[in-house]
Design a protein around this motif. Structure first.
Motif, short mmCIF file in Angstrom:
data_model
loop_
_atom_site.label_atom_id
_atom_site.label_comp_id
_atom_site.label_asym_id
_atom_site.label_seq_id
_atom_site.Cartn_x
_atom_site.Cartn_y
_atom_site.Cartn_z
N THR A 220 -59.78 -122.06 66.50
CA THR A 220 -60.85 -122.18 65.50
C THR A 220 -61.98 -121.20 65.78
OG1 THR A 220 -60.33 -124.52 65.18
CG2 THR A 220 -62.52 -123.78 64.47
N ALA A 221 -62.34 -121.10 67.05
CA ALA A 221 -63.43 -120.20 67.43
C ALA A 221 -63.08 -118.74 67.14
CB ALA A 221 -63.76 -120.39 68.90
N LEU B 204 -69.12 -116.70 65.24
CA LEU B 204 -69.19 -117.60 66.38
C LEU B 204 -70.39 -117.20 67.24
CD1 LEU B 204 -67.65 -119.92 67.92
CD2 LEU B 204 -66.67 -118.07 69.32
N TYR C 15 -60.09 -123.30 70.61
CA TYR C 15 -60.06 -121.85 70.85
C TYR C 15 -59.62 -121.09 69.60
CZ TYR C 15 -59.13 -117.48 73.43
OH TYR C 15 -59.13 -116.18 73.88
N ILE D 159 -67.31 -122.44 74.17
CA ILE D 159 -65.98 -121.85 74.21
C ILE D 159 -65.84 -120.96 75.45
CG2 ILE D 159 -64.44 -120.19 73.07
CD1 ILE D 159 -64.41 -122.93 71.77
N GLU E 13 -72.21 -122.95 70.36
CA GLU E 13 -70.78 -123.09 70.09
C GLU E 13 -70.00 -122.00 70.85
OE1 GLU E 13 -67.65 -123.47 66.31
OE2 GLU E 13 -69.64 -122.57 66.02
N ARG E 14 -70.51 -120.77 70.83
CA ARG E 14 -69.87 -119.68 71.54
C ARG E 14 -69.94 -119.91 73.06
NH1 ARG E 14 -68.65 -114.36 70.09
NH2 ARG E 14 -68.45 -112.93 71.86
N LYS F 18 -63.32 -117.60 63.58
CA LYS F 18 -64.67 -117.43 63.05
C LYS F 18 -65.20 -116.02 63.27
CE LYS F 18 -66.18 -122.24 63.28
NZ LYS F 18 -67.21 -123.19 63.76
#
Length: 500
Positions: A290-291, A298, A288, A306, A302-303, A294
């Motif tokens: 890391t996301a 993001l 979370y 999450i 990948e989004r 970005k």
């Protein structure tokens, strides 16, 4: 002869106005200088059973007068001490306060560690209307330590005197220096300089604990060493928890609290609170964080991944989370989690639920976990201090005052509170006192001082990890309102003090 009398009359005519003028000046000076303040002190001899032991003790409520450099009284600080009799200077003494800033010691005194407590449901149901039972508290700590509750000015019955300037006392450092002076005075007046010493507080009281320890061990005085710091519902790093656009640490440190709250209300599933909290911690600080870092980069699967996990942890819909850009503020969470049931959840204790005027708002009308307990505690402290201990005053007891709006949040000479963090004070104190340990008590359902934010603040560089103990409770900010957690908190603090 007549001439001589005339000369005398002339002399008196000149002298008398001068004398009268001098008297006028003295009267004016007296009027401008406040009369000396006579402190009120009341001592009552009592007994009770605490930790399974029958204890005789002296309960003393009194004012400590703080004077300015010219000797003029400026502050009356009320302390309430409970000291075992006969006096034993080898016993520990523990200094406690609440937070706010602007909160009196009513909460810890009448809820957790004082010899009397107010009995309320504490299970997510509001406290109703008076009368509320004020009962003996066998969980009070008098079997292991004497206790001194301190109300800084603007809290409890403590107050500024005359023309005292609030700017001299209402601030992180100003307040810490004042409380440090009160502690040193109490130690001297009671012959307790060589007693084991503990310092602790709740909420902003943990901030004060760090700042006062800094004043007594590292800054102004350098002469009072503590055996332990007791941090109950901890807030040390204010920057990390600021719900400000662009601050990615706030959603990270709040996520585990959202997860356990969703679990409590049936919006998530897991084998246990502890297991789900740990899973949420690891996901929050890893994928979370890391996301979020970005930002708008993001995208795509990948989004989506999450977003799915965030929905699983928070109990909120993916549609809503996408509209919130995957960043959930606590205030929105209180309103959104149980919107389908027409309920909001509490800030101080998210087990509590409330009903708003309507269900369409962005944030709750009020905090059901605060209005669910505030009247009972205020009634109890007034009854106990005025009628039980005989304190006489026309002043209102300030359970929660408005002095926070006047607070000076600057520390370390900085001109801004953009990065207010007192955790380094604790690190320095621990590095320079090998006998200092720290107990951190956190409720799972507390959004005012989230448990993961406390863990984050105390895991930073420069803070010895081997002398910090964390304990957790199945309630919120004031975990002691739940009977099982009051007993557990009491036993945890007892064990901490005995382990010195």
């Amino acid at each position: 002869m007549k001439s001589g009398l005339s000369l005398i009359a002339l002399a008196l005519a000149v002298a008398v106005p001068a004398i009268v003028h001098a008297e006028d000046k003295n009267d004016k000076a007296k009027a401008e200088k406040p009369a000396d303040y006579e402190p009120q002190i009341r001592t009552t001899k009592l007994s009770g059973t605490f930790g399974g032991q029958r204890i005789n003790y002296a309960a003393t409520i009194g004012e400590t007068i703080i004077r300015n450099k010219d000797g003029v009284p400026e502050v009356a600080v009320v302390t309430t001490s409970y000291v075992k009799e006969p006096r034993d200077t080898s016993r520990p003494v523990t200094f406690l306060f609440n937070g706010g800033p602007g909160s009196g010691t009513v909460w810890l005194m009448m809820g957790a560690f004082g010899p009397k407590r107010v009995a309320i449901p504490g299970t997510g149901v509001d406290d109703g209307a008076p009368p509320w039972p004020i009962v003996d508290n066998p969980d009070a700590l008098l079997d292991v330590t004497d206790i001194v509750f301190i109300d800084p000015p603007g809290t409890g019955f403590s107050h500024l005197i005359g023309k005292a300037d609030p700017k001299d006392y209402y601030g992180v450092t100003q307040d810490a220096k004042l409380v440090a002076e009160v502690i040193r005075r109490w130690l001297a007046d009671n012959g307790r300089w060589n007693s084991p010493k503990y310092l602790g507080g709740e909420s902003y009281g943990t901030t004060r604990t760090a700042a006062v320890a800094h004043q007594l061990m590292n800054a102004t005085y350098n002469d009072v060493a503590f055996n332990g710091l007791i941090l109950i519902s901890t807030v040390l790093d204010f920057a990390a928890g600021a719900d400000t656009p662009g601050n990615e640490l706030s959603p990270v440190t709040n996520l585990p609290s959202m997860a356990v709250t969703a679990l409590y209300h049936g919006k998530a599933s897991a084998s246990s609170v502890e297991a789900f909290a740990e899973e949420a911690r690891q996901w929050a600080i890893g994928p979370y964080a890391t996301a979020l870092l970005k930002g708008q980069k993001l995208q795509g699967e990948e989004r989506a991944a999450i977003r799915r996990e965030l929905a699983r942890f928070t109990g909120l819909s993916e549609t809503w989370l996408e509209q919130a850009d995957l960043r959930v503020t606590p205030a929105r969470f209180y309103k959104e989690l149980l919107r389908d049931r027409g309920l909001t959840v509490g800030r101080l204790d998210s087990r509590y639920t409330g009903k708003d005027y309507d269900h369409a708002g962005e944030t709750p009308d009020n905090d059901p976990s605060f209005y669910g307990i505030d009247a009972s505690y205020t009634a109890a402290i007034n009854s106990w201090l005025r009628d039980g201990l005989g304190f006489r005053t026309d002043r209102e007891y300030q359970s929660i005052s408005g002095i926070g709006g006047q607070w000076d949040w600057r520390i370390g000479g900085r001109d801004t509170n953009a990065y207010l963090n007192v955790a380094p004070y604790i690190g320095q104190a621990m590095r320079e006192n090998s006998g200092l340990r720290v107990l951190v008590a956190q409720g799972w359902y507390d959004f005012a001082t989230p448990f993961f934010a406390a863990e984050y603040a105390l895991s930073r560089t420069g803070i010895p990890q081997d002398r910090i103990t964390f304990t957790y409770y199945d309630a919120g900010h004031m975990m002691y309102i739940r009977d099982e957690d009051r007993r557990k908190l009491s036993e945890d603090v007892r064990a901490f003090i005995r382990a010195r």
